[in-house]
Write a protein that holds these residues in place. Structure first.
Motif, short mmCIF file in Angstrom:
data_model
loop_
_atom_site.label_atom_id
_atom_site.label_comp_id
_atom_site.label_asym_id
_atom_site.label_seq_id
_atom_site.Cartn_x
_atom_site.Cartn_y
_atom_site.Cartn_z
N GLN A 97 3.16 7.52 3.56
CA GLN A 97 2.63 6.62 2.54
C GLN A 97 2.81 7.28 1.18
O GLN A 97 2.42 8.41 0.97
CB GLN A 97 1.14 6.35 2.81
CG GLN A 97 0.52 5.36 1.86
CD GLN A 97 -0.85 4.92 2.34
OE1 GLN A 97 -1.46 5.57 3.17
NE2 GLN A 97 -1.33 3.82 1.80
N SER A 119 0.84 -1.21 0.00
CA SER A 119 0.00 0.00 0.00
C SER A 119 0.86 1.25 0.00
O SER A 119 0.37 2.35 0.18
CB SER A 119 -0.90 0.03 1.23
OG SER A 119 -1.63 -1.16 1.34
N ARG A 120 2.17 1.06 -0.18
CA ARG A 120 3.16 2.13 -0.21
C ARG A 120 3.26 2.88 1.12
O ARG A 120 3.60 4.04 1.18
CB ARG A 120 2.90 3.09 -1.37
CG ARG A 120 3.24 2.40 -2.67
CD ARG A 120 2.84 3.15 -3.90
NE ARG A 120 3.34 2.46 -5.07
CZ ARG A 120 2.85 1.32 -5.55
NH1 ARG A 120 1.85 0.73 -4.93
NH2 ARG A 120 3.36 0.77 -6.63
N ARG A 121 2.95 2.17 2.20
CA ARG A 121 3.19 2.74 3.51
C ARG A 121 4.63 2.48 3.88
O ARG A 121 5.16 1.40 3.59
CB ARG A 121 2.25 2.11 4.55
CG ARG A 121 0.79 2.48 4.33
CD ARG A 121 -0.10 1.88 5.38
NE ARG A 121 -0.01 0.43 5.39
CZ ARG A 121 -0.58 -0.34 6.31
NH1 ARG A 121 -1.27 0.20 7.29
NH2 ARG A 121 -0.48 -1.66 6.26
N GLU A 151 1.98 7.77 -2.77
CA GLU A 151 0.93 7.49 -3.75
C GLU A 151 1.62 6.64 -4.82
O GLU A 151 2.78 6.86 -5.13
CB GLU A 151 0.44 8.81 -4.35
CG GLU A 151 -0.87 8.73 -5.08
CD GLU A 151 -2.07 8.50 -4.17
OE1 GLU A 151 -3.16 8.63 -4.69
OE2 GLU A 151 -1.91 8.20 -2.96
#
Lengths: 247, 124
Positions: free
Chosen positions: B20, A233-235, B22
């Motif tokens: 986080q 989730s690109r965290r 995108e």
């Protein structure tokens, strides 16, 4: 002084700051050692020791001390990762690459250090051993490749006498398999481990990537390991002691 | 366009979630040829255990020029993590680095990599 050679299918760069002709010869020896390891341990060379063991041509008492050591390290990380990391997957050939790389490069660094080198940085296909300081008082600055953008960084680490390894699937698409399921690992885009030596950093990064979503927390709990991870989730997750460069 | 949405979580191991990404926009031009100019993107308000976090990211072309914290709880790990996010984002793009860590770099990918550029330049 800088060197680059392509060994085991990836580039190995050496940046030696305390350069003397004698130490430069030691760097040549370190490269020779890595070429030797490639010949002996490659799962892609039919005549390598690893392939001969895999085909049953070597008995248990014919395995070299080095290979026995590598296989013991594989077993150690198989146990620690609860089977997420495996050197031998069902229906596949023995592939100890994930351990061989860290072990071989750490050995090369130890040899350089024993010969008197103090300030050097080795980068083997994106895995790093940083010894001493590049210039007195400064740490080595190690950029972490952005998982989506090859030309950009997503963090910079400041390290002295430490190793840094990253596991991800952005260059060899899905080559890390979760040994518990037999399927390509998912859940993480990349995970970077800072540890005192490259064997620990590399195997912990590989095992944590194979574990997926629970990998970063597992790696952060491993002794003397610091974590930087980007999940699917690109965290972005960092362990609180991560040596980030900002001062 | 990339946004940074920070949030903070603490696990028993001291692992902290700091921000986080995108997902990368598809087919973005290389940074040097971008004509996007300056743009400011405001992140969504993210509710976390300690309160609400909202940041604004200032882009110059495709590079992040600044990260502004619009709203953040003044307690706990967030107070530490938000300056960290800002510093990391800015410095990661401007730092004079010595080497790059990234998963197994194939010899083919190496040719166009940051590491190849570093190997080709003198020591700092």
């Amino acid at each position: 002084m800088k060197w680059v050679e392509h060994i085991m299918g990836f580039p190995v760069s050496v940046d030696l700051r305390d350069s003397t002709p004698r130490l430069a010869e030691e760097v040549d020896r370190a490269f020779a050692w890595l070429h030797e390891v490639d010949l002996r341990f490659s799962p892609f060379r039919a005549d390598s020791e690893v392939c001969r063991l895999d085909r049953g041509e070597l008995g248990p008492d014919q395995v070299s001390t080095d290979l026995r050591h590598v296989l013991a390290l594989c077993e150690l990380y198989e146990r620690r990762s609860g089977g997420a990391f495996r050197a031998r997957l069902p229906d596949r050939h023995l592939d100890p690459c994930a351990v061989v790389k860290g072990w071989a490069v750490q050995h090369a660094a130890d040899t350089l250090r024993a010969a008197g080198a103090r300030r050097f940085c080795i980068n083997a296909g994106g895995d790093v051993i940083a010894s001493g300081e590049p210039v007195p008082g400064d740490p080595w600055l190690v950029g972490v490749r952005h998982p989506d953008r090859p030309q950009e960084l997503c963090a910079v680490l400041a390290v002295r006498d430490q190793a840094v390894a990253t596991s991800a699937n952005y260059e060899r698409g899905g080559h890390i398999v979760d040994g518990r399921t037999g399927h390509p690992a998912h859940g993480l885009l990349s995970i970077t481990i800072v540890a005192p030596d490259l064997i620990t950093a590399d195997t912990t990064a590989t095992a944590a990537f194979a574990m997926g979503a629970e990998g970063p927390a597992w790696a952060a709990a491993e002794p003397r390991c610091q974590v930087f991870a980007v999940d699917a989730s690109r965290r972005v997750f960092c362990s609180s002691g991560l040596p980030m460069a900002w001062g | 366009m990339r946004r940074a949405i920070p949030a903070v979580l603490l696990s028993a191991t001291g692992l902290v979630m700091v921000w986080q990404f995108e997902p990368a926009a598809p087919a973005v031009a290389s940074p040097s040829s971008a004509h996007a100019g300056d743009a400011t993107v405001t992140g969504t308000r993210e509710a976390i255990r300690q309160g609400t976090v909202q940041v604004q990211v200032v882009f110059s072309g495709t590079r992040i020029a600044d990260v502004v914290v619009l709203q953040a709880p003044d307690t706990g790990p967030t107070r530490h993590a938000l300056p960290l996010l800002r510093e990391m984002t800015l410095r990661a793009q401007s730092a004079q680095i010595d080497t790059v860590t990234g998963a197994t770099m194939t010899s083919q990918a190496y040719r166009s990599s940051l590491q190849a550029a570093i190997d080709g330049r003198g020591s700092r």
